[in-house]
Design a protein around this motif. Structure first.
Motif, PDB file in Angstrom:
ATOM      1  N   THR B  90       0.837  -1.193   0.000  1.00  0.00           N
ATOM      2  CA  THR B  90       0.000   0.000   0.000  1.00  0.00           C
ATOM      3  C   THR B  90       0.873   1.245   0.000  1.00  0.00           C
ATOM      4  OG1 THR B  90      -1.730  -1.182   1.196  1.00  0.00           O
ATOM      5  CG2 THR B  90      -1.813   1.229   1.261  1.00  0.00           C
ATOM      6  N   GLU B  92       2.214   4.736   0.955  1.00  0.00           N
ATOM      7  CA  GLU B  92       2.188   5.348   2.295  1.00  0.00           C
ATOM      8  C   GLU B  92       1.362   6.633   2.338  1.00  0.00           C
ATOM      9  OE1 GLU B  92       4.733   5.465   0.257  1.00  0.00           O
ATOM     10  OE2 GLU B  92       5.607   7.492   0.289  1.00  0.00           O
ATOM     11  N   ASP B  95      -3.824   5.404   0.543  1.00  0.00           N
ATOM     12  CA  ASP B  95      -4.041   4.034   1.017  1.00  0.00           C
ATOM     13  C   ASP B  95      -4.959   3.206   0.127  1.00  0.00           C
ATOM     14  OD1 ASP B  95      -6.541   4.982   1.613  1.00  0.00           O
ATOM     15  OD2 ASP B  95      -6.300   4.867   3.799  1.00  0.00           O
ATOM     16  N   ARG B  96      -5.444   3.781  -0.948  1.00  0.00           N
ATOM     17  CA  ARG B  96      -6.218   2.986  -1.889  1.00  0.00           C
ATOM     18  C   ARG B  96      -5.437   2.756  -3.182  1.00  0.00           C
ATOM     19  NH1 ARG B  96     -12.369   4.801  -1.817  1.00  0.00           N
ATOM     20  NH2 ARG B  96     -12.581   2.765  -2.825  1.00  0.00           N
ATOM     21  N   THR B  98      -2.002   0.417  -4.555  1.00  0.00           N
ATOM     22  CA  THR B  98      -0.910  -0.522  -4.328  1.00  0.00           C
ATOM     23  C   THR B  98       0.192  -0.223  -5.326  1.00  0.00           C
ATOM     24  OG1 THR B  98      -1.967  -2.160  -5.753  1.00  0.00           O
ATOM     25  CG2 THR B  98      -2.343  -2.362  -3.383  1.00  0.00           C
TER      26      THR B  98
END
Lengths: 166, 166
Positions: B90, B92, B95-96, B98
């Motif tokens: 994820t 930093e 958070d949605r 990758t």
């Protein structure tokens, strides 16, 4: 092209060649679409689940040299990054994989400290879709770009960390 | 290097330069790691949620020419594809999303109809991790590769569809 083609056909051919990409309009802040970005080399990738897109980040030669030398905070003047964005679709033969579907847009960050002192030394530009329509009603569109990138100010305003590669 | 260094230090230096990549071991079927694959150009990407990996697929010049001309079923002899695979992590600051974490492996498909008639004209090879350890106990490892790719036999055994790009 044979002489026998009428003028209308010749005009159509010229118009088609223009539409085919020779004259993509610049961004409202004057940035021209960088030539040859499809041939830039790999910096990283990402998958966003908030808007269901897959992204690949490429860099020009200066950016690749900086990334491989670990000189990315700050990135050097001359570095150019493009984030290529597609809607994600499920692979027809592997339903737990998403792959690039329709092309959404190409976003550029162009490092030139002298030209862009008010936006972290970066020039921002985006072209939408296969048609490569420049994004933004006027030059103020960069405030939207810069605002979104401000949370990663400590990473020179860049979300992407170059992917580790042997 | 100064003359004063003892033989042991010189040997260590040589050993380190070997480990640093000049002599990656070939795959058990004899395929050598293609030189310069990090500089190949973009073909596509994917995100697998069954094993939490992000992938970017690059191609050599022959593969890029074929992809841009739409000649990928079958791919021409000489085309080489590499799938670069990372564990996803994820981001930093978002958070949605990758992004690539630890490097998992590099997988190659090398089209050479004369050399690989039993596996669809493709030579398969994989090197694991940053250490680039060749995958497979013996040359039969390719049966595992080929078996996994058989569901996409109608796409010349290739899962990747070249991503649409303007």
């Amino acid at each position: 092209m044979p002489d026998k083609y009428p003028a209308g056909v010749l005009l159509l051919a010229v118009a088609m060649s223009v539409v085919a990409g020779e004259t993509v309009a610049p961004a409202p802040n004057g940035i021209e679409l960088p030539a040859g970005y499809r041939d830039w080399r790999l910096i990283g990738s990402s998958h966003r689940t908030d808007n269901n897109t897959l992204r690949v980040i490429l860099g020009n030669d200066a950016a690749i040299a900086a990334a491989r030398a670990g000189r990315t905070n700050p990135w050097p003047d001359g570095a150019r990054l493009v984030k290529l964005v597609w809607k994600d679709v499920t692979h027809e033969a592997w339903d737990r994989a998403t792959v690039p579907g329709a092309f959404v847009h190409a976003e550029f960050m162009i490092k030139d400290s002298a030209s862009y002192p008010d936006t972290g030394g970066w020039g921002f530009a985006r072209w939408l879709g296969q048609e490569q329509q420049p994004y933004g009603a006027d030059a103020n569109f960069v405030q939207e770009c810069f605002s979104c990138h401000t949370p990663v100010k400590d990473n020179d305003y860049v979300f992407t960390h170059p992917a580790v590669l042997p």
